[in-house]
Write a protein that holds these residues in place. Structure first.
Motif, short mmCIF file in Angstrom:
data_model
loop_
_atom_site.label_atom_id
_atom_site.label_comp_id
_atom_site.label_asym_id
_atom_site.label_seq_id
_atom_site.Cartn_x
_atom_site.Cartn_y
_atom_site.Cartn_z
N ILE A 176 0.85 -0.94 -0.23
CA ILE A 176 -0.50 -0.23 -0.11
C ILE A 176 1.39 1.22 0.43
CG2 ILE A 176 -1.56 1.39 1.16
CD1 ILE A 176 -3.11 -0.93 2.17
N ASP A 177 2.25 2.03 1.02
CA ASP A 177 2.83 2.64 0.54
C ASP A 177 3.56 2.91 -0.33
OD1 ASP A 177 4.27 4.86 1.88
OD2 ASP A 177 6.15 2.99 2.16
N ARG A 178 4.03 1.60 -1.10
CA ARG A 178 4.51 1.62 -2.65
C ARG A 178 3.54 2.76 -3.55
NH1 ARG A 178 8.18 -3.51 -3.55
NH2 ARG A 178 9.27 -3.77 -1.47
N ALA A 179 2.24 2.37 -3.27
CA ALA A 179 0.65 2.49 -4.14
C ALA A 179 1.29 3.97 -4.08
CB ALA A 179 0.38 1.76 -4.66
N GLY A 180 1.39 4.67 -2.55
CA GLY A 180 0.93 6.25 -2.10
C GLY A 180 -0.28 6.14 -1.00
N GLY A 181 -0.41 5.01 -0.76
CA GLY A 181 -1.81 4.16 -0.28
C GLY A 181 -1.37 4.93 1.67
N TYR A 182 -2.57 4.50 2.09
CA TYR A 182 -2.36 4.45 3.92
C TYR A 182 -3.92 3.64 4.11
CZ TYR A 182 -0.25 6.35 8.59
OH TYR A 182 -0.09 5.98 9.24
N ALA A 183 -3.27 3.02 5.05
CA ALA A 183 -4.52 2.48 6.30
C ALA A 183 -4.20 2.06 7.46
CB ALA A 183 -4.54 0.72 5.64
N ASP A 184 -4.85 2.12 8.33
CA ASP A 184 -5.07 2.09 9.55
C ASP A 184 -4.08 0.74 10.18
OD1 ASP A 184 -5.41 4.63 10.86
OD2 ASP A 184 -8.14 4.19 10.28
N TRP A 185 -3.26 0.42 10.88
CA TRP A 185 -3.41 -0.31 11.56
C TRP A 185 -3.17 -0.64 13.22
CZ3 TRP A 185 2.68 -2.36 10.08
CH2 TRP A 185 3.42 -4.05 10.31
N VAL A 186 -4.90 -1.55 13.06
CA VAL A 186 -4.82 -2.58 14.14
C VAL A 186 -4.71 -3.16 15.03
CG1 VAL A 186 -7.66 -1.72 15.39
CG2 VAL A 186 -6.98 -0.25 13.47
N PHE A 187 -4.53 -2.92 16.31
CA PHE A 187 -4.48 -3.48 16.46
C PHE A 187 -4.82 -4.28 18.02
CE2 PHE A 187 -0.25 -2.79 15.19
CZ PHE A 187 0.14 -3.41 15.85
N GLY A 188 -5.34 -5.44 18.15
CA GLY A 188 -6.58 -5.86 19.29
C GLY A 188 -6.58 -7.20 19.57
N VAL A 189 -7.25 -7.56 21.08
CA VAL A 189 -6.97 -8.27 22.06
C VAL A 189 -7.93 -9.23 22.26
CG1 VAL A 189 -5.03 -7.14 23.18
CG2 VAL A 189 -7.40 -6.22 23.94
N ARG A 190 -8.28 -10.57 22.63
CA ARG A 190 -9.17 -10.68 24.16
C ARG A 190 -9.15 -11.10 24.87
NH1 ARG A 190 -11.72 -15.75 20.00
NH2 ARG A 190 -12.87 -16.54 21.88
N LEU A 191 -9.31 -12.01 25.48
CA LEU A 191 -9.81 -12.86 27.03
C LEU A 191 -10.29 -14.28 27.42
CD1 LEU A 191 -9.61 -10.35 29.45
CD2 LEU A 191 -7.67 -11.17 28.63
N TRP A 192 -10.08 -15.09 27.44
CA TRP A 192 -10.65 -16.25 27.49
C TRP A 192 -10.80 -17.16 26.05
CZ3 TRP A 192 -9.35 -16.79 32.50
CH2 TRP A 192 -9.30 -14.83 33.42
N PRO A 193 -9.59 -17.22 25.67
CA PRO A 193 -7.99 -17.89 25.96
C PRO A 193 -7.91 -16.07 25.54
CG PRO A 193 -8.77 -18.56 24.33
CD PRO A 193 -10.00 -18.78 24.40
N PHE A 194 -7.15 -15.90 26.20
CA PHE A 194 -6.36 -14.43 25.76
C PHE A 194 -5.44 -14.99 23.99
CE2 PHE A 194 -2.25 -12.08 24.68
CZ PHE A 194 -2.84 -10.85 24.96
N SER A 195 -5.92 -14.25 23.56
CA SER A 195 -4.89 -13.27 22.37
C SER A 195 -5.47 -12.17 21.46
CB SER A 195 -5.90 -13.99 21.38
OG SER A 195 -5.38 -14.36 19.54
N ALA A 196 -4.09 -12.35 21.05
CA ALA A 196 -3.86 -10.93 20.17
C ALA A 196 -3.62 -10.74 18.73
CB ALA A 196 -2.44 -9.82 20.74
N HIS A 197 -4.16 -9.79 18.17
CA HIS A 197 -4.42 -9.83 16.49
C HIS A 197 -4.40 -8.53 15.72
CE1 HIS A 197 -5.13 -11.46 12.87
NE2 HIS A 197 -6.55 -11.81 12.75
#
Length: 214
Positions: free
Chosen positions: A167-188
């Motif tokens: 996306i950067d090479r094409a001159g674009g931009y996107a939000d890079w979002v991080f998320g979490v959950r519990l039981w069981p724990f996971s990050a994405h």
């Protein structure tokens, strides 16, 4: 009956490297300096998040957070707002140009080194957000064609880094979002523009509480 000083509710501010999210009734903290997550149980709901900046809680709780090095004296204003949950997946347009660019991308994937949260933050800090950006359709199509050949496609951070570079090479931009959950724990993590997720499925992302956007 008088309230003791330890029970008085006060507001404190997260340090610049600390990000928080309410998840399954508790708090999850992300320390971007150490790339580590911390689960803070809150069964009595004493901890109240103040926007993205801080936390309101009894003084005894605030003291423990301060001793752990999680707080600062002033709110950090450099946090990017968290986007709303995506409602759709962005579909790339298959073209001859996309096929050609996908072949080129596959040939250069071996040059993509290890990816860490720290390296992603450093790269984004040097990259200005454009006032206007082209549609991500072409970049998403190239990424989708190359995805079966991406060795780290199971690792969301590495996958996002590859698509973000396209996306950067094409001159674009996107939000890079991080998320979490519990039981069981996971990050994405995932890339998002408006209400569209570029590299994942909205139903899966709905399982995660956003904690950081860069």
């Amino acid at each position: 009956m008088r309230t003791s000083s330890s029970q008085a509710t006060i507001t404190a501010w997260w340090a610049s490297h600390i990000h928080a999210a309410r998840c399954a009734g508790d708090l999850v903290l992300l320390d971007t300096r150490s790339d580590a997550y911390l689960h803070v149980p809150d069964p009595e709901h004493r901890l109240e998040l103040v926007d993205l900046q801080g936390v309101r809680a009894p003084a005894a709780y605030i003291e423990q957070l301060a001793v752990a090095g999680l707080l600062t004296s002033e709110p950090f204003r450099g946090r990017r707002p968290l986007p709303d949950a995506p409602r759709r997946s962005q579909q790339g347009k298959l073209t001859i140009a996309a096929l050609r660019d996908a072949v080129r991308l596959i040939a250069t994937l071996k040059d993509v080194g290890d990816v860490s949260l720290g390296s992603c933050l450093a790269k984004r800090a040097l990259r200005p957000r454009p006032d206007q950006a082209p549609s991500p359709d072409a970049a998403v199509a190239v990424f989708a064609l190359a995805l079966p050949f991406i060795k780290g496609q199971g690792a969301c951070l590495w996958r996002c880094a590859v698509l973000d570079d396209v996306i950067d090479r094409a001159g674009g931009y996107a939000d890079w979002v991080f998320g979490v959950r519990l039981w069981p724990f996971s990050a994405h993590c995932w890339l998002q523009i408006g209400d569209a997720v570029l590299d994942d499925d909205p139903d899966r992302i709905s399982l995660y509480s956003p904690i950081l956007a860069i």
